[in-house]
Design a protein around this motif. Structure first.
Motif, short mmCIF file in Angstrom:
data_model
loop_
_atom_site.label_atom_id
_atom_site.label_comp_id
_atom_site.label_asym_id
_atom_site.label_seq_id
_atom_site.Cartn_x
_atom_site.Cartn_y
_atom_site.Cartn_z
N ARG A 12 0.83 -1.21 0.00
CA ARG A 12 0.00 0.00 0.00
C ARG A 12 0.87 1.26 0.00
O ARG A 12 0.54 2.24 -0.66
CB ARG A 12 -0.92 -0.02 1.23
CG ARG A 12 -2.02 -1.04 1.15
CD ARG A 12 -2.96 -0.93 2.33
NE ARG A 12 -4.07 -1.85 2.21
CZ ARG A 12 -4.04 -3.11 2.62
NH1 ARG A 12 -2.94 -3.59 3.18
NH2 ARG A 12 -5.09 -3.88 2.48
N SER A 13 1.96 1.22 0.75
CA SER A 13 2.82 2.40 0.80
C SER A 13 3.46 2.67 -0.55
O SER A 13 3.65 3.83 -0.94
CB SER A 13 3.91 2.22 1.87
OG SER A 13 4.73 1.10 1.58
N GLN A 14 3.77 1.60 -1.30
CA GLN A 14 4.34 1.80 -2.64
C GLN A 14 3.32 2.39 -3.60
O GLN A 14 3.65 3.26 -4.41
CB GLN A 14 4.87 0.46 -3.17
CG GLN A 14 6.13 -0.02 -2.47
CD GLN A 14 6.50 -1.44 -2.85
OE1 GLN A 14 5.63 -2.26 -3.19
NE2 GLN A 14 7.78 -1.75 -2.79
N VAL A 15 2.08 1.93 -3.51
CA VAL A 15 1.03 2.50 -4.36
C VAL A 15 0.82 3.97 -4.01
O VAL A 15 0.73 4.83 -4.89
CB VAL A 15 -0.28 1.71 -4.21
CG1 VAL A 15 -1.42 2.41 -4.94
CG2 VAL A 15 -0.12 0.30 -4.73
N ASP A 16 0.77 4.27 -2.71
CA ASP A 16 0.58 5.65 -2.28
C ASP A 16 1.74 6.53 -2.74
O ASP A 16 1.53 7.66 -3.20
CB ASP A 16 0.44 5.72 -0.76
CG ASP A 16 -0.85 5.08 -0.27
OD1 ASP A 16 -1.79 4.95 -1.10
OD2 ASP A 16 -0.92 4.72 0.92
N ALA A 17 2.97 6.01 -2.62
CA ALA A 17 4.14 6.79 -3.06
C ALA A 17 4.09 7.02 -4.56
O ALA A 17 4.43 8.11 -5.04
CB ALA A 17 5.42 6.04 -2.68
N HIS A 18 3.66 6.03 -5.30
CA HIS A 18 3.53 6.18 -6.75
C HIS A 18 2.52 7.29 -7.08
O HIS A 18 2.77 8.13 -7.96
CB HIS A 18 3.08 4.86 -7.36
CG HIS A 18 2.72 4.95 -8.81
ND1 HIS A 18 3.65 4.90 -9.81
CD2 HIS A 18 1.51 5.09 -9.43
CE1 HIS A 18 3.05 5.00 -10.99
NE2 HIS A 18 1.75 5.12 -10.78
N MET A 19 1.41 7.31 -6.37
CA MET A 19 0.38 8.30 -6.63
C MET A 19 0.87 9.70 -6.27
O MET A 19 0.59 10.67 -6.98
CB MET A 19 -0.88 7.98 -5.83
CG MET A 19 -1.44 6.58 -6.10
SD MET A 19 -1.65 6.21 -7.86
CE MET A 19 -2.80 7.47 -8.33
N ARG A 20 1.64 9.80 -5.19
CA ARG A 20 2.17 11.12 -4.82
C ARG A 20 3.16 11.62 -5.85
O ARG A 20 3.15 12.81 -6.21
CB ARG A 20 2.82 11.04 -3.43
CG ARG A 20 1.83 10.92 -2.28
CD ARG A 20 2.53 11.20 -0.95
NE ARG A 20 3.60 10.23 -0.68
CZ ARG A 20 3.40 9.09 -0.02
NH1 ARG A 20 2.20 8.77 0.42
NH2 ARG A 20 4.42 8.27 0.20
N ARG A 21 4.04 10.73 -6.34
CA ARG A 21 5.01 11.15 -7.36
C ARG A 21 4.30 11.60 -8.63
O ARG A 21 4.65 12.60 -9.23
CB ARG A 21 5.96 10.00 -7.69
CG ARG A 21 6.95 9.64 -6.60
CD ARG A 21 8.10 8.81 -7.17
NE ARG A 21 7.65 7.63 -7.90
CZ ARG A 21 7.42 6.45 -7.36
NH1 ARG A 21 7.57 6.28 -6.04
NH2 ARG A 21 7.05 5.43 -8.10
N ALA A 22 3.29 10.84 -9.02
CA ALA A 22 2.55 11.19 -10.24
C ALA A 22 1.85 12.53 -10.08
O ALA A 22 1.83 13.37 -10.98
CB ALA A 22 1.55 10.09 -10.57
N SER A 23 1.25 12.74 -8.91
CA SER A 23 0.54 13.99 -8.67
C SER A 23 1.48 15.18 -8.65
O SER A 23 1.16 16.25 -9.17
CB SER A 23 -0.22 13.89 -7.35
OG SER A 23 -0.90 15.09 -7.07
N SER A 24 2.67 15.00 -8.09
CA SER A 24 3.60 16.12 -7.98
C SER A 24 4.17 16.55 -9.32
O SER A 24 4.61 17.68 -9.48
CB SER A 24 4.76 15.75 -7.05
OG SER A 24 5.52 14.70 -7.61
N THR A 25 4.16 15.68 -10.32
CA THR A 25 4.66 16.03 -11.64
C THR A 25 3.58 16.57 -12.56
O THR A 25 3.83 16.87 -13.72
CB THR A 25 5.30 14.81 -12.32
OG1 THR A 25 4.32 13.77 -12.42
CG2 THR A 25 6.50 14.31 -11.53
#
Length: 615
Positions: free
Chosen positions: A591-604
């Motif tokens: 779950r933390s990897q999915v959340d981190a992926h979503m945060r990276r995508a959102s920040s770009t």
């Protein structure tokens, strides 16, 4: 470690609201038929073959001093969401729409190609195909009008603001815009061998481009020669040039042919290419291993064809459909063409109709190997993610240690149960998934229980009894398709940009739930592991006679109780899935990897919509 498995859930497919169901024809009733698509859209189909921008030999691989592989044209089938009138006529009502032959034209000649590939006499092979699938039709319509609406049930209530906000937003969008998938077939395949998967995805709102590769991996394919290329310019050890004459004559590798009544423009034939002095390089028991020289060259040609296909999509999206129609070689007068060509297509509908950022690359078997390699290529920056179906991991080109030579996109690997018992292939897929994980990309590795290698191709639904008795497939083929589509759509719902997924009725059975499992399990149910000589080919069914008797009684009881279709799907195989897992999960992100992926995508600024997999 115990396998992660999900119990079967209720079928979440929504009822058809916008689609027009094709009527069953006499041919459908008497011959083997393909399942109808279940999404809210009907499905249109186009055949496009255009000259390559730079015709040339690909790779330095030669036989007899001549190049083995050439890039002259690119051939693709486009499956797409369509608007179909109730009377199955064109949008102006003047002509009737036509369904598509499943066997590529020329059908009898193509069936001979299958016989040659299997090293069997062609008369019985052609005769059997003629009595079963040679005249089977797809539930898709040639040159149908591209859908110009969002079905009502595609405006869901997920996301900020709920349904009302989405309906308000949709009023500013006059026409829908569809995500794109490029599909790569496996060894012996064609642009039509995976029509059930490609058409099903199109019915859920995707434009699916199924390539027919000219790398010697198709059983037989026909390459039309553009007007600016002379037949005598083609130098290839595998090309057989065919001009116009009445008699078949062999001149080395070139076969010359004339026709009295109907002349065809010159073309050449590419049959299945066997590795030199290593014909069984696909076998798990071959001591020589994979012919990486040939397979790497074939993948290189496949990637060039993918680039050419994407260029065609760019032209269509920019309003260049008329130019595509002008140079299209799949038209009357060319080999393997429908007399309709691209007649009746409204090219204005195709302008700005596709999302060409974050394109999905998808493939089966050798096409899965192509998928992995495409996700390694920096030049294919427009590819967003990859879906590999029962990938031939050992056929994937060996890469170095450079970061740019490793998978750098989110991927999902869906395998058959038969393939996970092939240890070297299993380990290879794990290693490729490791490349994606090292690049901090989301990665899933799943297996469909009871399935075999052809369970993800049309052959499984056209010949289910052969699959059951000879391949020992234990899952109902239509259920295997459903699970393949469901897992694929959940993966794309997670990885595609949000503007491509905001209106959807995609399946979600939460097959990709995030969790804590990070190490792959290997053989989960060894009782079904085949004898060594059958590894990757078929499964073992303990007490097979009684297993079939029990399955027969389960089907009889389900029909007597008038159970729903999804329940019948689960009992129609040899395995009872009512209390057993349908899918095994070997690898998945936390779950933390999915959340981190979503945060990276959102920040770009390229935020990607989280699916229920992260909840």
């Amino acid at each position: 470690m115990e396998p992660s498995a999900q119990p079967p859930k209720a079928d979440t497919r929504l009822p058809r609201k916008s689609g027009v169901v094709p009527p069953k024809t006499l041919r459908d009733r008497l011959l083997h038929r393909l399942p109808r698509y279940t999404g809210p859209y009907n499905v249109g189909y186009m055949d496009i073959e255009v000259p390559a921008r730079e015709p040339r030999p690909v790779s330095g691989l030669k036989r007899g001093g001549k190049p083995v592989l050439r890039l002259d044209t690119v051939l693709m089938a486009i499956y797409y969401p369509a608007e179909i009138r109730e009377d199955f006529k064109t949008s102006d009502g003047k002509e009737e729409l036509h369904r598509i032959d499943w066997m590529p034209r020329p059908r009898f000649a193509t069936s001979k190609g299958y016989a040659k590939m299997m090293n069997l006499p062609w008369p019985p092979v052609t005769g059997y195909l003629a009595s079963t699938t040679l005249f089977t039709k797809l539930p898709a319509f040639r040159n149908a009008k591209l859908a110009q609406h969002w079905p009502e049930d595609m405006k869901n209530d997920s996301g900020p603001g709920g349904q009302a906000a989405r309906e308000e937003e949709s009023r500013t969008e006059t026409n829908p815009k569809f995500p794109v998938i490029i599909f790569s077939h496996g060894l012996g395949g064609s642009r039509l061998c995976y029509s059930a998967i490609c058409g099903e995805l199109a019915s859920f709102g995707f434009v699916v481009v199924a390539l027919e590769h000219r790398d010697g991996s198709a059983a037989r394919t026909y390459v039309s020669l553009p007007g600016n290329i002379e037949a005598n310019e083609i130098e290839s050890s595998t090309a057989r040039i065919v001009a116009n004459n009445d008699d078949d004559k062999e001149h080395g590798n070139k076969r010359v042919k004339r026709r009295k009544k109907q002349e065809l423009n010159p073309y050449y034939v590419v049959d299945y290419i066997l590795p030199k002095d290593n014909a069984q390089d696909t076998s798990p028991h071959n001591p020589k291993g994979v012919d990486h020289k040939l397979r790497t060259a074939q993948v290189a040609l496949r990637l060039e064809e993918i680039k050419e296909a994407f260029h065609v999509l760019e032209l269509l999206n920019q309003g260049g459909g008329e130019e595509i129609a002008r140079i299209n070689l799949r038209k009357k007068g060319n080999i393997g063409s429908s007399s309709l060509g691209l007649k009746g297509v409204d090219w204005d509908d195709w302008k700005d109709s596709m999302f060409l950022d974050g394109v999905t690359i998808m493939g089966h078997s050798f096409g899965g190997a192509t998928t992995f390699q495409a996700c390694r290529e920096d030049q294919l920056s427009w590819i967003g993610q990859g879906v590999a179906l029962d990938a031939w991991g050992n056929g994937t080109p060996v890469v170095g240690d450079a970061p740019e030579e490793k998978v750098s996109k989110p991927i999902i690997s869906l395998s058959s149960e038969a393939f996970i018992h092939w240890k070297s292939n299993f380990d290879r897929i794990v290693g490729i998934c490791g490349e994606a994980r090292d690049a901090r990309q989301l990665c899933w590795m799943l297996t469909i229980v009871g399935s075999t290698h052809l369970s993800m191709s049309d052959f499984s639904v056209l010949y289910p009894n052969w699959m059951s008795f000879f391949m020992k497939s234990m899952v109902n083929p239509e259920r295997a398709f459903y699970l393949t589509i469901a897992a694929t759509l959940e993966f794309l719902d997670t990885t595609l940009p949000p503007q491509q997924t905001k209106y959807n009725t995609w399946l979600n059975e939460q097959l990709l739930e995030a969790g804590d499992q990070t190490k792959p399990d290997e053989t989960l149910f060894p009782d079904h592991a085949p004898d060594d000589k059958w590894v990757a080919v078929r499964l073992k069914i303990p007490n097979e006679f009684w297993a079939r008797i029990r399955a027969w009684f389960r089907r009889l009881r389900a029909r007597a109780l008038c159970r729903a279709t999804d329940e019948l799907d689960m009992v129609n195989g040899l395995r009872d899935f009512s209390e057993q897992p349908e899918i095994w999960t070997h690898l998945r992100p936390t779950r933390s990897q999915v959340d981190a992926h979503m945060r990276r995508a959102s920040s770009t600024g390229q935020g990607q919509r989280s699916s229920r997999a992260s909840k």
